[in-house]
Scaffold this motif. Structure first.
Motif, short mmCIF file in Angstrom:
data_model
loop_
_atom_site.label_atom_id
_atom_site.label_comp_id
_atom_site.label_asym_id
_atom_site.label_seq_id
_atom_site.Cartn_x
_atom_site.Cartn_y
_atom_site.Cartn_z
N UNK A 1 11.51 20.26 -2.41
CA UNK A 1 12.85 20.82 -2.24
C UNK A 1 13.01 22.17 -2.92
N UNK A 2 12.35 22.34 -4.07
CA UNK A 2 12.45 23.60 -4.82
C UNK A 2 11.34 24.58 -4.45
N UNK A 3 10.35 24.11 -3.68
CA UNK A 3 9.18 24.93 -3.29
C UNK A 3 8.51 25.53 -4.52
N UNK A 4 8.30 24.67 -5.52
CA UNK A 4 7.66 25.10 -6.76
C UNK A 4 6.45 24.23 -7.07
N UNK A 5 5.36 24.87 -7.41
CA UNK A 5 4.14 24.17 -7.78
C UNK A 5 3.90 24.38 -9.27
N UNK A 6 3.77 23.28 -10.00
CA UNK A 6 3.53 23.40 -11.44
C UNK A 6 2.64 22.26 -11.92
N UNK A 7 2.13 22.41 -13.12
CA UNK A 7 1.27 21.39 -13.72
C UNK A 7 2.11 20.18 -14.10
N UNK A 8 1.61 19.01 -13.72
CA UNK A 8 2.26 17.76 -14.07
C UNK A 8 1.56 17.09 -15.24
N UNK B 1 -0.91 12.65 -12.36
CA UNK B 1 -1.20 13.56 -11.26
C UNK B 1 -1.33 14.98 -11.81
N UNK B 2 -2.39 15.70 -11.51
CA UNK B 2 -2.57 17.04 -12.08
C UNK B 2 -1.41 18.00 -11.77
N UNK B 3 -0.92 17.98 -10.53
CA UNK B 3 0.15 18.89 -10.12
C UNK B 3 1.36 18.09 -9.63
N UNK B 4 2.52 18.71 -9.72
CA UNK B 4 3.74 18.01 -9.30
C UNK B 4 3.73 17.65 -7.81
N UNK C 1 4.17 4.22 -12.05
CA UNK C 1 4.64 5.27 -12.96
C UNK C 1 3.46 5.82 -13.77
N UNK C 2 2.61 4.92 -14.24
CA UNK C 2 1.43 5.33 -15.01
C UNK C 2 0.53 6.22 -14.18
N UNK C 3 0.28 5.83 -12.93
CA UNK C 3 -0.60 6.61 -12.06
C UNK C 3 -0.03 8.00 -11.79
N UNK D 1 0.86 -1.18 0.00
CA UNK D 1 0.00 0.00 0.00
C UNK D 1 0.90 1.23 0.00
N UNK D 2 0.36 2.32 -0.51
CA UNK D 2 1.10 3.59 -0.58
C UNK D 2 0.22 4.71 -0.08
N UNK D 3 0.70 5.50 0.85
CA UNK D 3 0.06 6.78 1.17
C UNK D 3 0.46 7.75 0.08
N UNK D 4 -0.49 8.51 -0.45
CA UNK D 4 -0.19 9.33 -1.61
C UNK D 4 -0.67 10.77 -1.44
N UNK D 5 -0.08 11.64 -2.24
CA UNK D 5 -0.59 13.01 -2.40
C UNK D 5 -0.43 13.90 -1.18
N UNK D 6 -1.52 14.59 -0.86
CA UNK D 6 -1.50 15.67 0.12
C UNK D 6 -0.98 15.28 1.49
#
Length: 214
Positions: A174-181, A148-151, A142-144, A52-57
């Motif tokens: 690490x870069x504190x950057x939010x962008x579209x994935x 993801x909408x955002x990085x 990798x496919x999932x 199992x994987x905890x994901x996202x937020x």
């Protein structure tokens, strides 16, 4: 050729991440978190083995707070499940209700406490559905994460290997950057929820601490 490309993608998502290990920050973040422990327990009792994987937020926020002291805990706990129990066999503790997400996955809820229970086989990108039976677990991951909408959403904690994985999310922290994935997935989600891209991004930018690159 296709297998070579897939190998490169798997290498990028998982091996590269070893050089930027954020696992200690996540583990520190969940220490003493009773809700997270309860969520993991509920998920485990509704699986038939496998990872199992905890994901996202929940992963991103825990790490971000430990590194920068910014942000708040999430009330939503999302998990990818390698071998989930069928719907009819799901066991809910007293006080929990079961519903369905817009993508057809189980959603468990008790008050403002929510758990999304996402079967890995249901989570791969549409273009990979026809070859699902031939895909390895790593290729499915990798496919999932490629959709993801955002990085910042392309990150996970791997319970079997006890490690934070996926390069896109790690670099975002690490870069504190939010962008579209994945623009297509982002547009489809915003259409379903009848919100703008700007609103979607604003809701996920922790305390406006990330540089937004669109």
């Amino acid at each position: 050729m296709i297998r070579d490309i897939l190998f490169i993608k798997v290498f990028k998502y998982f091996i590269v991440a070893l050089a930027m290990d954020l696992t200690p920050y996540f583990l520190r973040g969940i220490e003493g978190d009773e809700r997270f422990a309860e969520a993991v327990g509920i998920v485990r009792q509704n699986t038939r083995g496998g990872n199992i994987w905890a994901i996202g937020g929940i992963v991103f926020r825990k790490i971000f707070y430990q590194l920068y002291g910014i942000g708040s805990d999430s009330k939503d706990f999302d998990f990818l499940i390698e071998n989930p129990a069928p719907w009819v066999e799901l066991r809910l503790p007293l006080g929990w209700t079961l519903s369905q997400t817009s993508m057809g996955s189980p959603k468990l809820k008790r008050g403002d406490f929510r758990i999304d229970f996402i079967p890995l086989d249901n989570a791969v990108a549409i273009q990979d559905k026809e070859r699902l039976e031939r895909m390895s677990v790593e290729e499915k991951l990798v496919s999932y994460f490629s959709k993801a909408p955002l990085n910042i959403q392309a990150i996970a904690y791997d319970f079997d290997n006890e490690r934070v994985i996926v390069e896109e999310g790690i670099r975002a922290i690490l870069e504190k950057r939010l962008k579209i994935n994945c623009l297509q997935e982002l547009l489809e989600y915003c259409k379903r929820k009848d919100i703008t891209i700007e609103e979607y991004v604003r809701r996920r930018n922790i305390a406006s601490a990330l540089q937004v690159i669109i």
